[in-house]
Design an enzyme around this catalytic site. Structure first.
Site, PDB file in Angstrom:
ATOM      1  N   GLN A   1       0.817  -1.215   0.000  1.00  0.00           N
ATOM      2  CA  GLN A   1       0.000   0.000   0.000  1.00  0.00           C
ATOM      3  C   GLN A   1       0.849   1.262   0.000  1.00  0.00           C
ATOM      4  OE1 GLN A   1      -1.508  -1.209   4.044  1.00  0.00           O
ATOM      5  NE2 GLN A   1      -1.583   1.014   4.349  1.00  0.00           N
TER       6      GLN A   1
ATOM      7  N   CYS B   1      -5.012   0.026   3.734  1.00  0.00           N
ATOM      8  CA  CYS B   1      -4.885  -1.380   4.134  1.00  0.00           C
ATOM      9  C   CYS B   1      -6.209  -2.129   4.050  1.00  0.00           C
ATOM     10  CB  CYS B   1      -4.324  -1.479   5.549  1.00  0.00           C
ATOM     11  SG  CYS B   1      -5.441  -0.842   6.822  1.00  0.00           S
TER      12      CYS B   1
ATOM     13  N   HIS C   1      -5.452  -1.173  11.726  1.00  0.00           N
ATOM     14  CA  HIS C   1      -4.902  -1.776  10.512  1.00  0.00           C
ATOM     15  C   HIS C   1      -5.695  -3.030  10.157  1.00  0.00           C
ATOM     16  CE1 HIS C   1      -1.875  -2.367   7.478  1.00  0.00           C
ATOM     17  NE2 HIS C   1      -1.463  -3.524   7.956  1.00  0.00           N
TER      18      HIS C   1
ATOM     19  N   ASN D   1       0.144  -9.372   5.017  1.00  0.00           N
ATOM     20  CA  ASN D   1       0.113  -7.926   5.177  1.00  0.00           C
ATOM     21  C   ASN D   1       0.196  -7.252   3.806  1.00  0.00           C
ATOM     22  OD1 ASN D   1       0.019  -5.477   6.496  1.00  0.00           O
ATOM     23  ND2 ASN D   1       1.986  -5.675   7.512  1.00  0.00           N
TER      24      ASN D   1
END
Length: 456
Positions: free
Chosen positions: A69, A75, A375, A397
């Site tokens: 990102q 996110c 997040h 992630n």
């Protein structure tokens, strides 16, 4: 107590210093922490040795490539699209694939600005003062990058999806601060104009005419920074066998409805949260005042359940081959370079003489501003013991592949219970009594409530 009795004096300072100097360990810690990141210094070597990125239950195949990102707060979009692409990669027999994060980002900016301006209209009609807590809160950050699961559903159902090759990243996708700076400035200016017009007794039609005029300028700013997605596109690709395929011309909404929805229907997924504050009962539905991104879209609904249920359903979903979108407070007890989220990964008492995040409960941290969801990521694997108890989870992630285990993190179940707040699970894995909660009229939390914090 008089102010003078609470003031720090020279005697206090001398006592603090002598107490510090009386322990030689403090001098060693000072020497090291003056040269090295204090959190790196506090890493527990023993815990690192005990931690392995190995799991006994994984989804069939993880997505490629690892996404990034970059300098944006997207996110929640990246995590959602990382989940959705998994059945797409399998169905179309692809080596790798990404949906366009920039496409949803474009529409979120447009929709979110319109949502903010209409919140200004609504709060003005409620006679909320401009310097009151609610309007002040809304004006503080009129258009951040962060979001929630229900906001993703709004965007996809209204605007569809597009492959990344058909709408690639732009500078302001990857580094959104400058664009956001311009938008925030204009939105605050426009908020004043709207409130002034309403105060003069203007009709609803006149107010909406002003909002549409303002949105013309907002659209121009976003379009200049991000580009404008085409109304239709053609997706050309090679499968793993190097066979050429072509889909389209097709609209993004048709692409989702025809090709993606049968594989991943966002309306089949439900968002469960865990908020242990005594003021917010489990088994109840909640929403947050003025929170959303699409006028006329669905509200952000929180089905509050014990954290143990969230962990149980996450493991159940993964065992059935489905990855899980989730929201957490990523920065606490987190070894970023190693990609380890573990309550014991840092030995703070050894370095500082005191521990952190240890004496307050999860509920206390929410109440005192020490914790909130910040997040969103994706669970792709779980490790259980011989009693089927979850020990750890694997996390995809969206920070690139140079952190953690080639972009993946490891989270212990203890960490999950303390710092995970939200998971998105397919309805088929959720019991009827939990699903019934979504039929309740949700309790409205204030706009500044920590449960309204957006993942970025």
């Amino acid at each position: 107590m008089s102010p003078n009795s609470a003031a720090l004096t020279t005697e206090h300072f001398e006592k603090f210093k002598q107490t510090f100097l009386s322990e030689e360990k403090n001098l060693l810690a000072q020497n090291v922490c003056s040269k090295v990141d204090p959190f790196e210094v506090a890493l527990s070597r023993k815990r690192i040795e005990e931690t392995q990125h190995i799991f006994n239950t994984k989804i069939d195949a993880e997505g490629k490539p690892v996404t990034n990102q970059k300098s944006s707060g997207r996110c929640w979009l990246f995590a959602a699209l990382n989940v959705i692409r998994l059945p797409v990669i399998k169905h179309f027999n692809l080596e790798d694939f990404e949906f366009s994060q920039g496409y949803l980002f474009f529409w979120d900016k447009i929709e979110r600005c319109n949502y903010f301006l209409n919140n200004v209209v609504e709060t003005a009609k409620r006679n909320e003062p401009v310097d009151g807590r609610l309007v002040s809160f809304l004006l503080y950050d009129p258009t951040c990058d962060g979001g929630q699961w229900d906001m993703i559903v709004n965007l996809i159902n209204k605007h569809g999806l597009m492959p990344k090759k058909n709408f690639p990243e732009s500078y302001s996708c990857e580094a959104s601060a400058r664009m956001n700076q311009v938008l925030k400035s204009k939105l605050r200016e426009y908020a004043k104009a709207i409130r002034d017009l309403i105060q003069k007794g203007a009709s609803d039609a006149d107010v909406q005419s002003l909002v549409q005029e303002q949105m013309t300028n907002i659209y121009r700013i976003v379009a200049i920074c991000l580009g404008i997605p085409n109304d239709t596109f053609t997706w050309n690709y090679y499968d793993k066998s190097k066979v050429f395929h072509s889909v389209g011309p097709i609209t993004p909404k048709e692409f989702y409805e025809t090709h993606i929805k049968p594989l991943f229907n966002v309306d089949d997924k439900v968002c469960l949260v865990t908020d242990p504050r005594t003021s917010n009962e489990y088994g109840k539905a909640y929403t947050v005042d003025c929170l959303g991104n699409v006028v006329g879209g669905r509200r952000c609904i929180y089905n509050n359940q014990p954290v143990e249920l969230l962990l149980e359903l996450t493991a159940k979903s993964i065992k059935e081959g489905e990855a899980v979108w989730f929201g957490c407070e990523v920065s606490k007890r987190f070894a970023g370079k190693l990609g380890i989220q573990d309550l014991k990964i840092h030995d703070f008492p050894l370095v500082f003489g005191v521990d952190i995040q240890s004496t307050m409960t999860k509920a206390d941290r929410l109440l005192y501003g020490e914790s909130a969801m910040t997040h969103a990521m994706v669970f792709t694997a779980v490790h259980t013991d011989d009693k089927s108890e979850v020990q750890k989870l694997r996390v995809e992630n969206s920070w690139g592949d140079d952190r953690g285990e080639k972009g993946y993190l490891l989270m212990t179940s203890e960490w999950f219970k303390e710092f995970t707040f939200e998971v998105v699970i397919d309805k088929k894995f959720v019991s009827d009594d939990v699903l019934e909660v979504f039929k309740q009229e949700p309790i409205v939390l204030p706009a500044w409530d920590p449960m309204g914090t957006l993942a970025c």
